[in-house]
Motif scaffolding. Structure first.
Motif, PDB file in Angstrom:
ATOM      1  N   UNK A 520       0.842  -1.197   0.000  1.00 48.82           N
ATOM      2  CA  UNK A 520       0.000   0.000   0.000  1.00 48.82           C
ATOM      3  C   UNK A 520       0.869   1.237   0.000  1.00 48.82           C
ATOM      4  N   UNK A 521       0.497   2.209  -0.845  1.00 46.51           N
ATOM      5  CA  UNK A 521       1.040   3.562  -0.715  1.00 46.51           C
ATOM      6  C   UNK A 521      -0.097   4.545  -0.930  1.00 46.51           C
ATOM      7  N   UNK A 522       0.207   5.830  -0.954  1.00 43.27           N
ATOM      8  CA  UNK A 522      -0.860   6.827  -1.055  1.00 43.27           C
ATOM      9  C   UNK A 522      -1.651   6.697  -2.346  1.00 43.27           C
ATOM     10  N   UNK A 523      -1.008   6.263  -3.420  1.00 43.68           N
ATOM     11  CA  UNK A 523      -1.664   6.243  -4.722  1.00 43.68           C
ATOM     12  C   UNK A 523      -2.310   4.911  -5.053  1.00 43.68           C
ATOM     13  N   UNK A 524      -1.797   3.817  -4.512  1.00 40.45           N
ATOM     14  CA  UNK A 524      -2.240   2.516  -5.020  1.00 40.45           C
ATOM     15  C   UNK A 524      -2.157   1.457  -3.933  1.00 40.45           C
ATOM     16  N   UNK A 525      -3.083   0.517  -4.006  1.00 44.47           N
ATOM     17  CA  UNK A 525      -3.055  -0.678  -3.174  1.00 44.47           C
ATOM     18  C   UNK A 525      -2.958  -1.873  -4.120  1.00 44.47           C
ATOM     19  N   UNK A 526      -2.009  -2.750  -3.847  1.00 43.96           N
ATOM     20  CA  UNK A 526      -1.789  -3.924  -4.685  1.00 43.96           C
ATOM     21  C   UNK A 526      -2.009  -5.172  -3.848  1.00 43.96           C
ATOM     22  N   UNK A 527      -2.818  -6.094  -4.343  1.00 49.07           N
ATOM     23  CA  UNK A 527      -3.059  -7.339  -3.633  1.00 49.07           C
ATOM     24  C   UNK A 527      -2.734  -8.504  -4.562  1.00 49.07           C
ATOM     25  N   UNK A 528      -2.049  -9.494  -4.007  1.00 47.39           N
ATOM     26  CA  UNK A 528      -1.811 -10.748  -4.719  1.00 47.39           C
ATOM     27  C   UNK A 528      -2.548 -11.846  -3.974  1.00 47.39           C
ATOM     28  N   UNK A 535      -4.415  -4.248  -8.936  1.00 44.70           N
ATOM     29  CA  UNK A 535      -4.036  -2.921  -8.457  1.00 44.70           C
ATOM     30  C   UNK A 535      -5.295  -2.069  -8.289  1.00 44.70           C
ATOM     31  N   UNK A 536      -5.351  -1.286  -7.208  1.00 47.19           N
ATOM     32  CA  UNK A 536      -6.536  -0.505  -6.886  1.00 47.19           C
ATOM     33  C   UNK A 536      -6.169   0.927  -6.499  1.00 47.19           C
ATOM     34  N   UNK A 537      -7.044   1.852  -6.886  1.00 49.89           N
ATOM     35  CA  UNK A 537      -7.081   3.159  -6.225  1.00 49.89           C
ATOM     36  C   UNK A 537      -7.826   2.953  -4.912  1.00 49.89           C
ATOM     37  N   UNK A 538      -7.432   3.668  -3.872  1.00 49.61           N
ATOM     38  CA  UNK A 538      -8.081   3.411  -2.582  1.00 49.61           C
ATOM     39  C   UNK A 538      -8.268   4.700  -1.795  1.00 49.61           C
ATOM     40  N   UNK A 539      -9.235   4.656  -0.873  1.00 51.73           N
ATOM     41  CA  UNK A 539      -9.487   5.769   0.046  1.00 51.73           C
ATOM     42  C   UNK A 539     -10.164   5.201   1.285  1.00 51.73           C
ATOM     43  N   UNK A 540      -9.921   5.841   2.391  1.00 51.87           N
ATOM     44  CA  UNK A 540     -10.436   5.354   3.676  1.00 51.87           C
ATOM     45  C   UNK A 540     -11.239   6.456   4.348  1.00 51.87           C
ATOM     46  N   UNK A 541     -12.418   6.114   4.836  1.00 50.85           N
ATOM     47  CA  UNK A 541     -13.210   7.049   5.624  1.00 50.85           C
ATOM     48  C   UNK A 541     -13.775   6.291   6.816  1.00 50.85           C
ATOM     49  N   UNK A 542     -13.272   6.621   8.000  1.00 49.55           N
ATOM     50  CA  UNK A 542     -13.654   5.918   9.214  1.00 49.55           C
ATOM     51  C   UNK A 542     -13.437   4.415   9.013  1.00 49.55           C
ATOM     52  N   UNK A 543     -14.486   3.618   9.167  1.00 50.81           N
ATOM     53  CA  UNK A 543     -14.347   2.171   9.044  1.00 50.81           C
ATOM     54  C   UNK A 543     -14.753   1.656   7.671  1.00 50.81           C
ATOM     55  N   UNK A 544     -14.827   2.546   6.688  1.00 48.29           N
ATOM     56  CA  UNK A 544     -15.168   2.131   5.328  1.00 48.29           C
ATOM     57  C   UNK A 544     -13.974   2.341   4.411  1.00 48.29           C
ATOM     58  N   UNK A 545     -13.632   1.304   3.671  1.00 47.77           N
ATOM     59  CA  UNK A 545     -12.550   1.364   2.704  1.00 47.77           C
ATOM     60  C   UNK A 545     -13.153   1.314   1.302  1.00 47.77           C
ATOM     61  N   UNK A 546     -12.781   2.284   0.466  1.00 46.49           N
ATOM     62  CA  UNK A 546     -13.199   2.312  -0.934  1.00 46.49           C
ATOM     63  C   UNK A 546     -12.046   1.821  -1.797  1.00 46.49           C
TER      64      UNK A 546
END
Length: 651
Positions: A520-528, A535-546
Motif C-alpha cells: 500500500x502507498x498513497x496512490x495505489x493498493x496492490x493485492x496478490x 491494483x486498486x485506487x483506494x481511500x479510507x473514511x472511518x471504518x469504510x474502505x473504498x
C-alpha cells in the motif's frame, strides 16, 4: 470583447465556460448557493458571489451588476432557455450570451416550433396539437404524446392502441401540469426504428448561419442521452448536407443568434428525417462537435454576443476524425439507477481524454441538483479507435466515495451493436440486463480490504505497522465486511516473508487457506491472491474502505468479529429495517409509529436529483420506529423506519 462575464450556472458547464474565458483573458464571475460555496466552479472563477438559488433571476442579475460584468453566460439547464431571464439581462444592460428572447419563446413551445419550421420547408412528424385538434380522435398508432412546453423526454408517453389513448393523455397531462405548469399536449406518429440525430448551428447578428455537422444521440435511457458521438455512423455526406440545410432554415425562421441545436428524429430504416425540437442553448454534448471541427463553441458564442461576425463560412467547416462522449452520473445501475451521493474521497481522472468535470477531491455530491458529474470525451482518427480510447479513459476513472455509472458506460460502449453503429433510441432498454455490472466484490477485493483493515493504517506499508500482527504468528483473525450485496466473513493470519493467508466466506472458520499479500502507498493498493495480482485506487473514511479498479468501485465497511457493537447480518433485506435507497429529502411520510402495514405497502417517498422513489414495507408487521420527518434530508442507507414482524394471530 467583454472584460468580465458572469456564469449563471454550476458544475461541469460552469468550469468549462471558465476555461474559455481564461484562455481569452476575460475575468470570470461565478455564482453559488450556500451549499455550493466550496464547489470547483467557485474555486476556479476569478470572483464568486452567493445567491439564494440558481433559478433566482433577480438575484443573479443583481450579482452580475454588483460584479461589474458586462455579459451573462447561462450554460445549459437552469435559466438557459428562459426568455424572461434574457429580457431581464437586457433590461439591466447585460448581454445575454445566447439567442434573442423571441427565438427562445418560438422554439420553447413545441406546437409553435413545428408550425414555424414547417412553414420554412423543414419536414416535421405528422401529428395533431391542442387546442385545435381533438387528440382523442387520433387513429395512427403507435403514437407519441408530448407536453408542448416540455423537454428532456419528461411527460412523453408511447401509445400503441386507441384503447390506451384516454389514460395515456391523462397521465401525460398530469405530468405536464406538474413539471411545466402547462398541460397542453401534442401527438405525433411514432417513428419506427428511431435514431436521434441533431445538427449544431451557429448564427451571428449579421445574418450569417452555418451548421457544424451532426451528432448521434440515440443511446438513451428514459429519453436521457448517455453516450453521444460525432459524426453519426448513419449519416453520409449527402444526408449531412440535406439535414444541415434544414437546420439552418429552422434557425433562420426564428431569427436565431448564437449556438443552437436542431434535433431530428430519423427513421433508421428509410433515412427519412423530421424536425423534433430546437435547443436554444449550448448542448451537454457540444464537446464532440468541438473535437471534430477544432472550434471552441463557447468562444464563438462570446464573439457573436460581442457583435462580431462568424469567423467561418459553411465551405470552411471541416470534420476531422471521430469523437465520442460518455456522461458520468452519480447513480447506481445495480439499484435501478437510483441517485447516489457522498463525499469524493479520491478522484482519479484519465489523462488520455478530454474531461469536462465539476468534481474535486473532498467535494460533496448532494441531492439538490442533476446527478451528472462529468463528461469523458475521446477523439481518434477513426470511430473504432475513438471508442477504444473512451474505454481506456473510463477504466482509468475513479470517483471513490460516490457510486457512479462508469462500469455501465464501459459495458454499453463495448456492446456489439454500439460498436457496429447499429443504434436506435430503444437499444439501451432492450439490452439493459446485459449492461448492469455485478455489485458484489470479487474475492481479490475482499482480500485486499481484509488485509488493509488488518494492518491499518493504510497510509503506509501495513507490514511495517506495529498493530499486533507479527511475522511468524499464525493465529487467525476474523473480519466481517459489509458491502452493498451483503456480508462477507474473512479470516486473516500473518505468515513470514511479509505474506498472509486468507479464508473467504467460510462459516465457522473452515475452508482452504489461500496465500495473499498486499502493498500500500498513497496512490495505489496492490493485492496478490493465490498468484493473481490486482491494483486498486483506494481511500479510507472511518471504518469504510473504498477500492477502485477498471472504472468500478466498491465500499467495504469493517466489523471485527467480537468487537463491541458487532451485529452480524443487521439491517439487511428481510429484517424489517427500512433504509433510504438514495441520499435525498423525505417528501411524504404515509405511516405513523404503531401502524400495522403489509409487505409492499408504501411507507415514505424520498426525492433526490429530480427523481422520486417510493419506499415500501419489507414485511407484514407493525411500524415500531420512524425516525424521519417530511421535508428533512436523509443520507443513503439512513434508517427510515423499522417494521417489526407480527404473526397473523397477534393483535
Amino acid at each position: 470583447m467583454f472584460r468580465r462575464v458572469l456564469i449563471a450556472n454550476r458544475g461541469e458547464i460552469a468550469v468549462r465556460v471558465i476555461r474559455t474565458l481564461r484562455a481569452l483573458g476575460i475575468m470570470s464571475v461565478a455564482v453559488h448557493t450556500a451549499s455550493d460555496a466550496d464547489a470547483r466552479h467557485v474555486r476556479e472563477a476569478d470572483m464568486a458571489l452567493q445567491v439564494p438559488k440558481y433559478l433566482d433571476m433577480g438575484a443573479i442579475v443583481a450579482a452580475a451588476e454588483a460584479s461589474g460584468a458586462q455579459a451573462v453566460h447561462p450554460g445549459y439547464g437552469f435559466l438557459a432557455e428562459n426568455a424572461e431571464f434574457a429580457r431581464r439581462c437586457a433590461a439591466a444592460g447585460l448581454v445575454f450570451i445566447g439567442p434573442p428572447p423571441e427565438a427562445i419563446d418560438a422554439m420553447g413551445d413545441k406546437i409553435r416550433a413545428k408550425a414555424t419550421v414547417s412553414a420554412a420547408g423543414v419536414p416535421v412528424v405528422p401529428g395533431g396539437a391542442e387546442p385545435g385538434d381533438s387528440l382523442l380522435s387520433w387513429t395512427d398508432f403507435p403514437a407519441l404524446i408530448k407536453p408542448s412546453a416540455g423537454g428532456g423526454g419528461k411527460g412523453m408517453v408511447l401509445v400503441r392502441s386507441a384503447a390506451e389513448l384516454p389514460d395515456a393523455l391523462e397521465s401525460a397531462r398530469r405530468t405536464a401540469r406538474a413539471a411545466f405548469g402547462d398541460e397542453t399536449l401534442l401527438i405525433e406518429r411514432y417513428v419506427a426504428n428511431p435514431r436521434h440525430i441533431e445538427i449544431q448551428v451557429l448564427a451571428d447578428t449579421h445574418g450569417n448561419i452555418v451548421h457544424l455537422g451532426e451528432r448521434e444521440c440515440s443511446l438513451q435511457r428514459r429519453h436521457q442521452k448517455i453516450i453521444e458521438e460525432a459524426p453519426s455512423p448513419f449519416v453520409d455526406a449527402a444526408m449531412r448536407e440535406r439535414m444541415g440545410v434544414a437546420a439552418v432554415e429552422a434557425a433562420r425562421a426564428v431569427g436565431y443568434v448564437s449556438a443552437g441545436t436542431v434535433e431530428f428524429i430519423v427513421d433508421g430504416t428509410t433515412g427519412a428525417y423530421h424536425f423534433m425540437e430546437m435547443n436554444t442553448r449550448l448542448q451537454v454534448e457540444h464537446p464532440v462537435t468541438e473535437l471534430v471541427t477544432d472550434l471552441d463553441l463557447v468562444e464563438l458564442q462570446l464573439r457573436v454576443a460581442a457583435g462580431e461576425p462568424l469567423p467561418i463560412t459553411q465551405d470552411g467547416v471541416r470534420l476531422r476524425g471521430h469523437a465520442v462522449e460518455a456522461r458520468v452520473y452519480a447513480e447506481d445501475p445495480s439499484r435501478g439507477f437510483l441517485p447516489t451521493g457522498g463525499r469524493v474521497l479520491r478522484l482519479a481522472e484519465p489523462d488520455r481524454a478530454r474531461i469536462d468535470s465539476g468534481l474535486v477531491e473532498d467535494g460533496v455530491v448532494g441531492s439538490e441538483f442533476d446527478p451528472m458529474l462529468a463528461k469523458i470525451i475521446a477523439w481518434a482518427p477513426t470511430r473504432e479507435a475513438a471508442f477504444g480510447r473512451l474505454d481506456k479513459a473510463l477504466a482509468e476513472t475513479a470517483v471513490l466515495g460516490v457510486i457512479t455509472n462508469v462500469p455501465f458506460l464501459r459495458a454499453l460502449a463495448a456492446h456489439p451493436a454500439v460498436r457496429a453503429g447499429e443504434l436506435d433510441t430503444g437499444l439501451v432498454e432492450r439490452v439493459l440486463p446485459t449492461l448492469i455490472p455485478d455489485a458484489g466484490p470479487p474475492d481479490e477485493v475482499l482480500a485486499a480490504a481484509a488485509l488493509a483493515f488488518h494492518a491499518a493504517p493504510v497510509a503506509s506499508d501495513p507490514w511495517e505497522v506495529a498493530d499486533g500482527w507479527r511475522v511468524g504468528e499464525r493465529a487467525w483473525t476474523s473480519w466481517r465486511l459489509e458491502s452493498r450485496d451483503g456480508v462477507h466473513t474473512i479470516q486473516v493470519r500473518g505468515l513470514p516473508e511479509k505474506s498472509a493467508e486468507i479464508r473467504i466466506n467460510e462459516p465457522g472458520g473452515g475452508g482452504v487457506a489461500v496465500p495473499a499479500r498486499i502493498l500500500v502507498n498513497d496512490a495505489e493498493l496492490t493485492v496478490t491472491l493465490d498468484g493473481r495480482t490486482s491494483h486498486y485506487t483506494h481511500a479510507r473514511h472511518d471504518d469504510t474502505l473504498w477500492l477502485g479498479r477498471d472504472g468500478q468501485s466498491w465500499a467495504l465497511t469493517r466489523h471485527r468479529i467480537g468487537d463491541p457493537g458487532d451485529r452480524p447480518g443487521a439491517a439487511h433485506a428481510g429484517d424489517g429495517v427500512v433504509r433510504s435507497p438514495m441520499p435525498g429529502t423525505v417528501l411524504v411520510v404515509k405511516v405513523q409509529p404503531g401502524d400495522r402495514v403489509s409487505a409492499g405497502q408504501p411507507l415514505l417517498i424520498v426525492e433526490a436529483m429530480k427523481m422520486e422513489h417510493t419506499v415500501t414495507a419489507p414485511c407484514d408487521g407493525q411500524v415500531t420506529e420512524l425516525p424521519v420527518q417530511a421535508g428533512r434530508p436523509v443520507d443513503m442507507d439512513a434508517v427510515l423506519a423499522v417494521v417489526t414482524a407480527v404473526s397473523a394471530g397477534e393483535s
